[in-house]
Design a protein around this motif. Structure first.
Motif, PDB file in Angstrom:
ATOM      1  N   GLY A   4     -16.776  20.569  13.277  1.00 35.45           N
ATOM      2  CA  GLY A   4     -17.400  19.361  13.188  1.00 35.45           C
ATOM      3  C   GLY A   4     -18.714  19.298  12.305  1.00 35.45           C
ATOM      4  N   THR A   5     -19.209  18.266  11.840  1.00 38.43           N
ATOM      5  CA  THR A   5     -20.271  18.056  10.854  1.00 38.43           C
ATOM      6  C   THR A   5     -21.424  17.420  11.691  1.00 38.43           C
ATOM      7  N   SER A   6     -22.476  17.086  11.128  1.00 39.55           N
ATOM      8  CA  SER A   6     -23.469  16.172  11.738  1.00 39.55           C
ATOM      9  C   SER A   6     -23.352  14.748  11.613  1.00 39.55           C
ATOM     10  N   GLY A   7     -22.151  14.414  11.009  1.00 31.83           N
ATOM     11  CA  GLY A   7     -21.999  12.901  10.804  1.00 31.83           C
ATOM     12  C   GLY A   7     -20.814  12.677   9.757  1.00 31.83           C
ATOM     13  N   CYS A   8     -20.870  13.684   8.596  1.00 32.34           N
ATOM     14  CA  CYS A   8     -19.905  13.225   7.631  1.00 32.34           C
ATOM     15  C   CYS A   8     -18.368  13.548   8.008  1.00 32.34           C
ATOM     16  N   VAL A   9     -17.729  13.412   6.826  1.00 37.22           N
ATOM     17  CA  VAL A   9     -16.298  13.479   7.034  1.00 37.22           C
ATOM     18  C   VAL A   9     -15.924  14.929   5.966  1.00 37.22           C
ATOM     19  N   SER A  10     -15.464  15.929   6.460  1.00 37.52           N
ATOM     20  CA  SER A  10     -15.226  16.962   5.618  1.00 37.52           C
ATOM     21  C   SER A  10     -13.591  17.339   5.264  1.00 37.52           C
ATOM     22  N   LEU A  11     -13.316  17.730   4.286  1.00 36.14           N
ATOM     23  CA  LEU A  11     -11.726  18.248   3.988  1.00 36.14           C
ATOM     24  C   LEU A  11     -11.692  19.614   3.008  1.00 36.14           C
ATOM     25  N   SER A  12     -10.697  19.979   2.622  1.00 37.72           N
ATOM     26  CA  SER A  12     -10.707  21.027   1.605  1.00 37.72           C
ATOM     27  C   SER A  12     -11.009  20.731   0.462  1.00 37.72           C
ATOM     28  N   LYS A  13     -11.319  21.971  -0.434  1.00 36.53           N
ATOM     29  CA  LYS A  13     -11.968  22.107  -1.743  1.00 36.53           C
ATOM     30  C   LYS A  13     -10.608  21.203  -2.625  1.00 36.53           C
ATOM     31  N   SER A  14      -9.394  21.469  -2.310  1.00 32.90           N
ATOM     32  CA  SER A  14      -8.423  20.808  -3.289  1.00 32.90           C
ATOM     33  C   SER A  14      -8.478  19.427  -2.741  1.00 32.90           C
ATOM     34  N   GLY A  15      -8.517  19.144  -1.791  1.00 33.37           N
ATOM     35  CA  GLY A  15      -8.434  17.702  -1.085  1.00 33.37           C
ATOM     36  C   GLY A  15      -9.743  16.926  -1.922  1.00 33.37           C
ATOM     37  N   TRP A  45       0.871  -1.204  -0.006  1.00 30.25           N
ATOM     38  CA  TRP A  45      -0.037   0.052   0.094  1.00 30.25           C
ATOM     39  C   TRP A  45       0.935   1.073   0.310  1.00 30.25           C
ATOM     40  N   LYS A  46       0.640   2.429  -0.937  1.00 30.38           N
ATOM     41  CA  LYS A  46       1.157   3.567  -0.989  1.00 30.38           C
ATOM     42  C   LYS A  46       0.550   4.589  -0.547  1.00 30.38           C
ATOM     43  N   LYS A  47       1.030   5.326   0.500  1.00 28.04           N
ATOM     44  CA  LYS A  47       0.385   6.697   0.972  1.00 28.04           C
ATOM     45  C   LYS A  47       0.499   7.713  -0.034  1.00 28.04           C
ATOM     46  N   GLU A  48      -0.462   8.090  -0.627  1.00 27.87           N
ATOM     47  CA  GLU A  48      -0.493   9.084  -1.724  1.00 27.87           C
ATOM     48  C   GLU A  48      -0.651  10.508  -1.362  1.00 27.87           C
ATOM     49  N   ARG A  49      -1.723  10.684  -0.562  1.00 27.16           N
ATOM     50  CA  ARG A  49      -1.795  12.056  -0.091  1.00 27.16           C
ATOM     51  C   ARG A  49      -2.574  12.075   1.272  1.00 27.16           C
ATOM     52  N   SER A  50      -2.270  13.058   2.010  1.00 20.22           N
ATOM     53  CA  SER A  50      -3.200  13.301   3.209  1.00 20.22           C
ATOM     54  C   SER A  50      -3.513  14.738   3.486  1.00 20.22           C
ATOM     55  N   TRP A  51      -4.744  14.904   4.299  1.00 19.84           N
ATOM     56  CA  TRP A  51      -5.331  16.114   4.445  1.00 19.84           C
ATOM     57  C   TRP A  51      -6.079  16.340   5.786  1.00 19.84           C
ATOM     58  N   PRO A  52      -5.919  17.464   6.605  1.00 19.17           N
ATOM     59  CA  PRO A  52      -6.629  17.668   7.749  1.00 19.17           C
ATOM     60  C   PRO A  52      -7.979  17.723   7.362  1.00 19.17           C
ATOM     61  N   ALA A  53      -9.058  17.334   8.252  1.00 16.58           N
ATOM     62  CA  ALA A  53     -10.272  16.899   8.196  1.00 16.58           C
ATOM     63  C   ALA A  53     -10.936  17.120   9.575  1.00 16.58           C
ATOM     64  N   HIS A  54     -12.318  17.092   9.413  1.00 18.16           N
ATOM     65  CA  HIS A  54     -13.253  16.826  10.386  1.00 18.16           C
ATOM     66  C   HIS A  54     -14.217  15.760  10.032  1.00 18.16           C
ATOM     67  N   ASN A  55     -14.841  15.289  11.358  1.00 25.34           N
ATOM     68  CA  ASN A  55     -15.822  14.361  11.531  1.00 25.34           C
ATOM     69  C   ASN A  55     -16.977  14.897  12.285  1.00 25.34           C
ATOM     70  N   GLY A  56     -17.948  14.034  12.847  1.00 22.69           N
ATOM     71  CA  GLY A  56     -19.185  14.622  13.575  1.00 22.69           C
ATOM     72  C   GLY A  56     -18.711  15.243  14.548  1.00 22.69           C
TER      73      GLY A  56
END
Length: 243
Positions: free
Chosen positions: A206-217, A97-108
């Protein structure tokens, strides 16, 4: 070679309240600590790494990843009650498995749960397929079937920071029918189990249950995910993922 996505142009007739209540907040400005502003969150510019196994994913969840899955979006939540997480894209090449990219994010905004319920403000822990995408904006070159529809527009009585949450959306196949647009309201396990759990654009909390990240991500994921590689998301707080 990535196959161009199928664009669905017909809007799905779904009431806004039915589509949006589980994703992106209920219009109260969100909860959870601020982590990255709308459109921010640059991918980490680190050299790609190869792994025999996806890091920090234990046997319980690893056994649920389909054998034919060669793309995994891993969502590492900071804690059971935290809204802060990190999204990492892995691709399988041969036996590694190759790690391609990572981004800061939010969840619920209230964290994570193994028994998600409607409006509990927690994201479901588990392994889910990724089969469909869409958004308010035009298809950016999605590998997944993409539905552009104004019915995904966040209502403008929500805080302005939330207005672009659904410009891009990738449906997470939790309590939904795979192969349908993200805003299809069908919930096979019933309304009480919640639904409309998506990857979508970040509004800084935080969200209501989704996972969110940047537009570019989101644009990167939409272009990278390929149905022929059978992509899945593995998501949860770090303690739950390691079991």
């Amino acid at each position: 070679m990535r196959i161009a996505g199928v664009v669905r142009t017909a809007a799905v007739a779904v009431a806004c309240s039915a589509v949006l209540t589980s994703c992106g907040g209920s219009g109260d400005g969100g909860g959870g600590a601020a982590h990255s502003p709308q459109g921010g969150g640059r991918a980490a510019n680190r050299p790609a790494a190869d792994f025999q196994r996806i890091p920090d994913i234990g046997d319980r969840l690893r056994s649920r990843i389909p054998k034919n899955a060669r793309q995994v979006v891993a969502v590492y939540g900071e804690g059971e009650n935290s809204a802060v997480s990190t999204v990492v894209l892995y691709t399988k090449q041969g036996g590694t498995w190759k790690k391609e990219r990572s981004w800061p994010a939010h969840n619920g905004k209230k964290g994570w749960t193994r028994n998600h319920r409607e409006n509990d403000k927690r994201s479901p822990v588990g392994v889910f397929t990724l089969t469909d995408a869409g958004g308010v904006l035009a298809d950016p070159g999605s590998g997944l079937p993409y539905t552009r529809t104004a019915s995904l527009q966040a209502p403008h009585y929500w805080p302005r920071t939330h207005w672009h949450d659904f410009d891009y959306v990738i449906a997470i196949d939790y309590n939904r029918v795979p192969g349908t647009p993200p805003n299809d309201p069908t919930r096979p396990q019933g309304q009480a189990k919640g639904g409309s759990i998506w990857l979508h654009m970040d509004h800084g909390s935080g969200t209501s249950g989704c996972v969110s990240l940047s537009k570019s991500g989101m644009r990167h994921l939409l272009r990278a995910l390929d149905p022929k590689q059978h992509p899945v998301v593995v998501m949860g707080d770090r303690a739950a993922l390691k079991v």
